[in-house]
Motif scaffolding. Structure first.
Motif, mmCIF file in Angstrom:
data_model
loop_
_atom_site.group_PDB
_atom_site.id
_atom_site.type_symbol
_atom_site.label_atom_id
_atom_site.label_comp_id
_atom_site.label_asym_id
_atom_site.label_seq_id
_atom_site.Cartn_x
_atom_site.Cartn_y
_atom_site.Cartn_z
ATOM 1 N N ILE A 188 0.824 -1.204 0.000
ATOM 2 C CA ILE A 188 0.000 0.000 0.000
ATOM 3 C C ILE A 188 0.864 1.261 0.000
ATOM 4 O O ILE A 188 1.960 1.283 0.565
ATOM 5 N N PRO A 189 0.383 2.334 -0.627
ATOM 6 C CA PRO A 189 1.122 3.598 -0.625
ATOM 7 C C PRO A 189 0.792 4.466 0.577
ATOM 8 O O PRO A 189 1.314 5.560 0.707
ATOM 9 N N GLY A 190 -0.058 3.994 1.462
ATOM 10 C CA GLY A 190 -0.495 4.812 2.597
ATOM 11 C C GLY A 190 0.313 4.609 3.858
ATOM 12 O O GLY A 190 1.476 4.208 3.820
ATOM 13 N N THR A 191 -0.327 4.857 4.997
ATOM 14 C CA THR A 191 0.365 4.843 6.292
ATOM 15 C C THR A 191 -0.233 3.849 7.278
ATOM 16 O O THR A 191 0.055 3.917 8.464
ATOM 17 N N THR A 192 -1.066 2.932 6.805
ATOM 18 C CA THR A 192 -1.700 1.987 7.715
ATOM 19 C C THR A 192 -0.652 1.155 8.451
ATOM 20 O O THR A 192 0.183 0.498 7.842
ATOM 21 N N THR A 193 -0.699 1.194 9.758
ATOM 22 C CA THR A 193 0.278 0.478 10.576
ATOM 23 C C THR A 193 0.153 -1.030 10.385
ATOM 24 O O THR A 193 -0.947 -1.579 10.324
ATOM 25 N N GLY A 194 1.297 -1.696 10.287
ATOM 26 C CA GLY A 194 1.306 -3.141 10.203
ATOM 27 C C GLY A 194 1.073 -3.708 8.819
ATOM 28 O O GLY A 194 1.002 -4.928 8.658
ATOM 29 N N LYS A 195 0.962 -2.846 7.789
ATOM 30 C CA LYS A 195 0.773 -3.314 6.424
ATOM 31 C C LYS A 195 2.040 -3.071 5.615
ATOM 32 O O LYS A 195 2.722 -2.059 5.805
ATOM 33 N N PRO A 196 2.398 -3.974 4.694
ATOM 34 C CA PRO A 196 3.592 -3.757 3.870
ATOM 35 C C PRO A 196 3.413 -2.542 2.977
ATOM 36 O O PRO A 196 2.360 -2.365 2.363
ATOM 37 N N LYS A 197 4.433 -1.699 2.902
ATOM 38 C CA LYS A 197 4.331 -0.432 2.181
ATOM 39 C C LYS A 197 4.918 -0.540 0.773
ATOM 40 O O LYS A 197 5.842 -1.297 0.508
ATOM 41 N N LEU A 198 4.363 0.279 -0.104
ATOM 42 C CA LEU A 198 4.787 0.340 -1.499
ATOM 43 C C LEU A 198 5.669 1.563 -1.690
ATOM 44 O O LEU A 198 5.215 2.697 -1.549
ATOM 45 N N ILE A 199 6.941 1.355 -2.003
ATOM 46 C CA ILE A 199 7.856 2.451 -2.280
ATOM 47 C C ILE A 199 8.711 2.084 -3.491
ATOM 48 O O ILE A 199 8.725 0.930 -3.930
ATOM 49 N N ALA A 200 9.403 3.060 -4.037
ATOM 50 C CA ALA A 200 10.352 2.791 -5.115
ATOM 51 C C ALA A 200 11.595 2.154 -4.496
ATOM 52 O O ALA A 200 12.219 2.738 -3.612
ATOM 53 N N GLY A 201 11.925 0.967 -4.935
ATOM 54 C CA GLY A 201 13.077 0.277 -4.374
ATOM 55 C C GLY A 201 13.154 -1.144 -4.876
ATOM 56 O O GLY A 201 12.434 -1.552 -5.791
ATOM 57 N N THR A 202 14.043 -1.919 -4.280
ATOM 58 C CA THR A 202 14.238 -3.314 -4.658
ATOM 59 C C THR A 202 13.711 -4.222 -3.555
ATOM 60 O O THR A 202 14.199 -4.190 -2.424
ATOM 61 N N TYR A 203 12.704 -5.002 -3.909
ATOM 62 C CA TYR A 203 12.154 -5.988 -2.993
ATOM 63 C C TYR A 203 12.727 -7.359 -3.368
ATOM 64 O O TYR A 203 13.244 -7.555 -4.457
#
Length: 247
Positions: A188-203
């Protein structure tokens, strides 16, 4: 994810990461612009056909569709694989990030660097990117074959996935062992606590849940790989993984 907070070795503790997003300039991924994407034509056509059919069904959809049903995957258990954000400083649990965001409404997803330990059989078989498509006034998730392998020799691929307002990026991972199972990751692109976040990077998508202590992203012969810090220097990790860059 299994014991990710104790498995990650980063330059900052998980507690710090949970309250403060990492400095993205310090987690910059290696340049992979020279990597040529490819995908099996049959798998591409299967996904493209599904998109075309679903889109045609939704041609009369309401302009005010319901929220993407992919949000339901956010609570789906992940039991057979591990997802981590790989940096040159260490590994980060995506759920520990304070927030997620992309500069674009379309996520460019590159999958490459399928590593399999010598003598081991490939467990990671299929990764699907899910597209949110309007169907009869609702939003349906249509899986697109983004990466696949049947003999342990997956090809590098690239897909572009629109990120709807209030939505995220859904990836499902098929893994084969004693049984065939599928895990889902909803970034997710948001701020919900405890959820995996979506950012530009290498997963990195990892088969199983190995100890990630000392693991980090490294350039090996000019190619991004995962290594583990040892007393004698960096050494290849001993588990199967697939690198995924998001921009």
């Amino acid at each position: 994810m299994k014991a990710m907070d104790t498995a990650m070795n980063t330059t900052q503790t998980a507690d710090t990461a949970a309250t403060k997003s990492p400095d993205i300039s310090m987690t910059k991924s290696p340049d992979i612009s020279a990597i040529k994407p490819a995908i099996d034509r049959r798998d591409f056509l299967l996904g493209a056909a599904a998109l075309a059919v679903t889109a045609s069904l939704g041609s009369q959809s309401s302009a005010h569709a319901d929220a993407p049903v992919s949000a339901a995957y956010a609570a789906a258990p992940v039991l057979h694989t591990t997802l981590a954000l790989a940096t040159m400083s260490g590994m980060i649990n995506p759920t520990a990030l304070n927030s997620g965001a992309l500069a674009s409404a379309v996520a460019t997803v590159k999958m490459f660097g399928h590593f399999i330990p010598a003598g081991a059989a490939a467990a990671l078989r299929v990764v699907k990117a899910h597209y949110a498509v309007p169907v009869n006034g609702r939003i349906a998730d249509v899986p697109m074959y983004a990466w696949t392998t049947s003999v342990g020799k997956g090809k590098d691929t690239l897909v572009k996935v629109p990120i709807a307002p209030g939505g995220g990026l859904l990836l499902s991972v098929e893994i084969v062992g004693t049984t065939r199972t599928e895990d889902s990751y909803f970034l997710i692109p948001g701020t919900t606590t405890g959820k995996p976040k979506l950012i530009a990077g290498t997963y990195v998508i990892i088969a199983g849940s190995p100890d990630l202590t000392g693991c980090r992203l490294t350039l090996t012969s000019g190619k991004p790989t995962l290594t583990r810090v040892t007393a004698s220097g960096p050494a290849p990790v001993g588990f199967e993984y697939l690198l995924v860059t998001i921009s």
